[in-house]
Scaffold this motif. Structure first.
Motif, PDB file in Angstrom:
ATOM      1  N   SER A  24      61.965  89.742 114.338  1.00  0.00           N
ATOM      2  CA  SER A  24      63.423  89.777 113.916  1.00  0.00           C
ATOM      3  C   SER A  24      64.076  90.755 113.043  1.00  0.00           C
ATOM      4  CB  SER A  24      63.780  88.251 113.452  1.00  0.00           C
ATOM      5  OG  SER A  24      63.120  88.457 112.163  1.00  0.00           O
ATOM      6  N   ALA A  25      63.073  91.275 112.084  1.00  0.00           N
ATOM      7  CA  ALA A  25      63.507  92.431 111.402  1.00  0.00           C
ATOM      8  C   ALA A  25      63.398  93.773 112.218  1.00  0.00           C
ATOM      9  CB  ALA A  25      62.551  92.675 110.217  1.00  0.00           C
ATOM     10  N   ASP A  97      54.403  87.478 101.815  1.00  0.00           N
ATOM     11  CA  ASP A  97      54.068  88.808 101.705  1.00  0.00           C
ATOM     12  C   ASP A  97      55.068  89.821 102.336  1.00  0.00           C
ATOM     13  OD1 ASP A  97      51.901  88.251 100.480  1.00  0.00           O
ATOM     14  OD2 ASP A  97      50.379  88.589 102.198  1.00  0.00           O
ATOM     15  N   ILE A  98      55.809  89.349 103.359  1.00  0.00           N
ATOM     16  CA  ILE A  98      56.857  89.984 104.290  1.00  0.00           C
ATOM     17  C   ILE A  98      58.025  89.970 103.498  1.00  0.00           C
ATOM     18  CG2 ILE A  98      57.893  90.160 106.284  1.00  0.00           C
ATOM     19  CD1 ILE A  98      55.605  88.415 107.598  1.00  0.00           C
ATOM     20  N   ASP A  99      58.553  91.441 103.226  1.00  0.00           N
ATOM     21  CA  ASP A  99      59.780  91.552 102.516  1.00  0.00           C
ATOM     22  C   ASP A  99      60.539  92.604 103.807  1.00  0.00           C
ATOM     23  OD1 ASP A  99      61.918  93.008 101.546  1.00  0.00           O
ATOM     24  OD2 ASP A  99      60.843  93.554  99.669  1.00  0.00           O
ATOM     25  N   VAL A 100      61.455  91.496 104.228  1.00  0.00           N
ATOM     26  CA  VAL A 100      62.167  91.993 105.506  1.00  0.00           C
ATOM     27  C   VAL A 100      62.682  93.413 105.291  1.00  0.00           C
ATOM     28  CG1 VAL A 100      63.952  91.519 107.051  1.00  0.00           C
ATOM     29  CG2 VAL A 100      62.329  89.738 106.495  1.00  0.00           C
ATOM     30  N   GLU A 101      63.468  93.485 104.153  1.00  0.00           N
ATOM     31  CA  GLU A 101      64.239  94.866 103.976  1.00  0.00           C
ATOM     32  C   GLU A 101      63.198  96.050 103.675  1.00  0.00           C
ATOM     33  OE1 GLU A 101      67.562  95.059 104.392  1.00  0.00           O
ATOM     34  OE2 GLU A 101      67.445  92.989 104.969  1.00  0.00           O
ATOM     35  N   LEU A 102      62.215  95.722 103.056  1.00  0.00           N
ATOM     36  CA  LEU A 102      61.222  96.873 103.079  1.00  0.00           C
ATOM     37  C   LEU A 102      60.578  97.280 104.398  1.00  0.00           C
ATOM     38  CD1 LEU A 102      59.966  98.419 100.718  1.00  0.00           C
ATOM     39  CD2 LEU A 102      58.104  96.722 100.317  1.00  0.00           C
ATOM     40  N   VAL A 103      60.302  96.124 105.153  1.00  0.00           N
ATOM     41  CA  VAL A 103      59.867  96.464 106.563  1.00  0.00           C
ATOM     42  C   VAL A 103      60.871  97.412 107.262  1.00  0.00           C
ATOM     43  CG1 VAL A 103      59.474  95.359 108.824  1.00  0.00           C
ATOM     44  CG2 VAL A 103      58.362  94.385 106.723  1.00  0.00           C
ATOM     45  N   LYS A 104      62.129  96.817 107.176  1.00  0.00           N
ATOM     46  CA  LYS A 104      63.063  97.872 107.881  1.00  0.00           C
ATOM     47  C   LYS A 104      63.441  99.276 107.399  1.00  0.00           C
ATOM     48  CE  LYS A 104      66.362  94.080 108.329  1.00  0.00           C
ATOM     49  NZ  LYS A 104      67.765  93.570 108.252  1.00  0.00           N
ATOM     50  N   SER A 105      63.106  99.281 105.917  1.00  0.00           N
ATOM     51  CA  SER A 105      63.297 100.602 105.461  1.00  0.00           C
ATOM     52  C   SER A 105      62.136 101.540 105.836  1.00  0.00           C
ATOM     53  CB  SER A 105      63.364 100.739 104.099  1.00  0.00           C
ATOM     54  OG  SER A 105      61.889 100.257 103.346  1.00  0.00           O
ATOM     55  N   TYR A 106      60.855 100.780 106.124  1.00  0.00           N
ATOM     56  CA  TYR A 106      59.643 101.760 106.695  1.00  0.00           C
ATOM     57  C   TYR A 106      59.792 102.063 108.045  1.00  0.00           C
ATOM     58  CZ  TYR A 106      56.433 101.377 102.538  1.00  0.00           C
ATOM     59  OH  TYR A 106      55.783 101.482 101.347  1.00  0.00           O
ATOM     60  N   ALA A 107      60.603 101.123 108.680  1.00  0.00           N
ATOM     61  CA  ALA A 107      60.745 101.435 110.210  1.00  0.00           C
ATOM     62  C   ALA A 107      61.827 102.396 110.340  1.00  0.00           C
ATOM     63  CB  ALA A 107      61.109 100.293 110.928  1.00  0.00           C
ATOM     64  N   LEU A 108      62.616 102.330 109.593  1.00  0.00           N
ATOM     65  CA  LEU A 108      63.908 103.527 109.763  1.00  0.00           C
ATOM     66  C   LEU A 108      63.498 104.700 109.335  1.00  0.00           C
ATOM     67  CD1 LEU A 108      66.758 101.438 108.419  1.00  0.00           C
ATOM     68  CD2 LEU A 108      66.821 102.174 110.657  1.00  0.00           C
TER      69      LEU A 108
END
Length: 195
Positions: A24-25, A97-108
């Motif tokens: 979803s992220a 363990d999943i920080d959605v905003e951090l996942v998105k920042s790494y992906a961006l």
């Protein structure tokens, strides 16, 4: 939504919730969802950016060019030290363990790096191909087989050669040879089904 990705996630009972959250992220970003190498893949303008997978003890994300990520939080690892040059992995052991905003920042950041052309390209194997005698005998006696084999890229030829060389016993080599001859005649690479 890619139905094959949905099937993959639902098949991973232990990690279904974690994979759904990661998916979803990633779906909120300008990424195209697909399946590559049997796992969910996220592409940007045709370039592999992220892979997502689940194993026995963890699920994770693979950043194909992760070496270029700043990784200020020190979350990424090289899962195959000495082998993998660019890919980096981020492992999750639970939903918390999943920080959605951090996942998105790494992906961006990974998308931005792809836009900038940051990439380590795979090195071409310049070692000459030494065809095993069993295969060479078949190629010498069958002109169509030789023609098809010669039409393959060097990497596909190398896959077949390595497949034969890696067999320890002569009976295994013979069985492998019998398996690959029809594939070569059909113009199919040994690992085409995984591409």
């Amino acid at each position: 939504m890619n139905l094959k990705v949905t099937e993959y996630i639902l098949d991973k009972n232990k990690w279904t919730q974690e994979l759904k959250l990661l998916r979803s992220a990633l779906q909120e970003l300008p990424l195209e969802e697909d399946i590559k190498w049997g796992i969910p893949a996220y592409l940007y303008k045709g370039k592999n950016i992220i892979g997502m997978s689940a194993f026995k003890n963890y699920c994770g994300l693979w950043f194909h060019q992760g070496i270029f990520l700043k990784d200020e939080n020190k979350l990424l690892i090289n899962a195959q030290e000495g082998k993998t040059k660019a890919m980096r992995q981020w492992r999750f052991n639970s939903l918390k363990d999943i920080d959605v905003e951090l996942v998105k920042s790494y992906a961006l950041e990974a998308i931005d790096n792809a836009e900038k052309g940051k990439a380590i390209k795979p090195q071409k194997n310049k070692t000459p191909i030494i065809i095993p005698q069993q295969l060479q005998n078949e190629l010498d006696s069958n002109s169509l087989l030789l023609e098809k084999f010669d039409s393959f890229s060097l990497s596909k030829q190398r896959e077949y050669v390595n497949y034969l060389i890696e067999a320890k016993r002569e009976t295994t080599k013979q069985k492998r040879l019998e398996k690959i001859i029809p594939m070569i005649l059909k113009g199919i690479g040994l690992h085409d089904k995984y591409r």
